[in-house]
Design an enzyme around this catalytic site. Structure first.
Site, short mmCIF file in Angstrom:
data_model
loop_
_atom_site.label_atom_id
_atom_site.label_comp_id
_atom_site.label_asym_id
_atom_site.label_seq_id
_atom_site.Cartn_x
_atom_site.Cartn_y
_atom_site.Cartn_z
N GLY A 1 -14.77 -1.55 52.05
CA GLY A 1 -15.42 -1.08 50.83
C GLY A 1 -16.21 0.19 51.07
N ASP B 1 -6.24 -4.32 51.15
CA ASP B 1 -6.66 -5.34 50.19
C ASP B 1 -7.26 -6.48 51.00
OD1 ASP B 1 -6.95 -7.43 48.42
OD2 ASP B 1 -4.98 -7.19 47.48
N VAL B 2 -8.57 -6.57 51.00
CA VAL B 2 -9.25 -7.52 51.89
C VAL B 2 -9.06 -8.97 51.46
CG1 VAL B 2 -10.99 -5.89 52.72
CG2 VAL B 2 -11.43 -7.20 50.62
N SER C 1 -26.59 -10.87 49.40
CA SER C 1 -27.32 -10.27 48.29
C SER C 1 -28.53 -11.11 47.93
CB SER C 1 -26.41 -10.15 47.06
OG SER C 1 -27.14 -9.78 45.90
N TYR D 1 -20.84 -14.48 41.61
CA TYR D 1 -21.37 -13.57 42.63
C TYR D 1 -22.41 -14.27 43.50
CZ TYR D 1 -23.06 -9.06 44.47
OH TYR D 1 -23.42 -7.99 45.28
N ALA D 2 -23.30 -15.04 42.86
CA ALA D 2 -24.33 -15.76 43.60
C ALA D 2 -23.71 -16.77 44.56
CB ALA D 2 -25.29 -16.45 42.64
N ALA E 1 -20.69 -16.66 45.88
CA ALA E 1 -20.02 -15.93 46.97
C ALA E 1 -21.03 -15.43 47.99
CB ALA E 1 -19.21 -14.78 46.40
#
Length: 252
Positions: A13, A63-64, A142, A154-155, A157
């Protein structure tokens, strides 16, 4: 500065934001950097910045979320530079929404890109690291791992990243591989600008509100996070492993 002289780093990224800042910093401090992003073209700008300043870098399209693509990235690093000493798992996306409005596809996309990718990249990069009995892995978690309205995917992950980090530190420590994570708070990037617009604010307004809630009185910059990543990727942090360091200006 030769902090990373003779070291080879992969940064995923790395076309923009924290990834680009990290790739540039590692290169400035002596590393040969594999700049990975979804396409070679996207990664090219960061490579140009590094080589233009006298550093060593190559662009790799990856592509990860796909094991074959990740394996090819690691193979390319080994063929070009001869080793993989540092892995920075930075690739990530957001697909924000409240639970009742979130389609399964947005859950799957975020988990795959932000969490499964770290499993795949660590699995591939750890092979040459174990052989060399040396490695530094730094993954991006994060502040949202602690919970954030509209980011259940997102949280989840980013909390998972912390679990992967703690576990791999135990598994890989015997091979002299350090595994850590960095959990940024609000950082001024294209991703956070998109979040601002999603909730109805201009990016500059959102940054101002965030800075007013931060004890240090400002939002983070990509370079702030890159500095911490570089420390954890260095031999100065050789007795630090299994940790998640929150870098958020003092927000609680």
């Amino acid at each position: 500065m030769s902090r990373f002289q003779s070291r080879v780093a992969i940064v995923t990224g790395a076309a923009q934001g924290i990834g680009a800042a990290t790739a540039r910093l590692l290169a400035t401090q002596g590393a040969s950097v594999v700049v990975a992003d979804l396409t070679v073209e996207r990664a090219g700008g960061t490579v140009d910045a590094i080589t233009g300043a006298g550093g060593r870098a190559m662009a790799v399209g990856c592509d990860v979320t796909e094991a074959e693509s990740v394996d090819a990235m690691v193979t390319a690093a080994l063929e070009r530079f001869g080793s993989v000493d540092i892995l920075v798992n930075n690739a990530g996306i957001t697909r924000d929404n409240l639970l009742y409005k979130m389609p399964r596809s947005d859950w799957d996309a975020v988990i795959s890109t932000n969490l499964t990718s770290i499993f795949l990249c660590c699995q591939a990069a750890s092979v040459p690291m174990v052989k060399a009995k040396y490695g530094k892995i730094v993954s991006l978690s994060s502040q949202s791992a602690l919970g954030n309205r509209g980011q259940v995917n997102y949280a989840a992950a980013k909390a998972g990243v912390q679990g992967v980090t703690a576990t791999l530190a135990q598994e890989l420590g015997r091979y002299n591989i350090n595994v850590n994570a960095v959990a940024p708070g609000y950082v001024a990037t294209a991703m956070t600008d998109a979040t601002a617009e999603r909730v109805g604010f201009r990016p500059e307004e959102y940054r101002k509100m965030a800075s007013e809630q931060t004890p240090l009185g400002r939002v983070g910059q990509p370079e702030d996070i890159a500095n911490v990543i570089a420390f954890l990727a260095s031999d100065e942090a050789s007795y630090v492993t299994g940790q998640t360091l929150y870098v958020n200006g003092g927000v609680r």
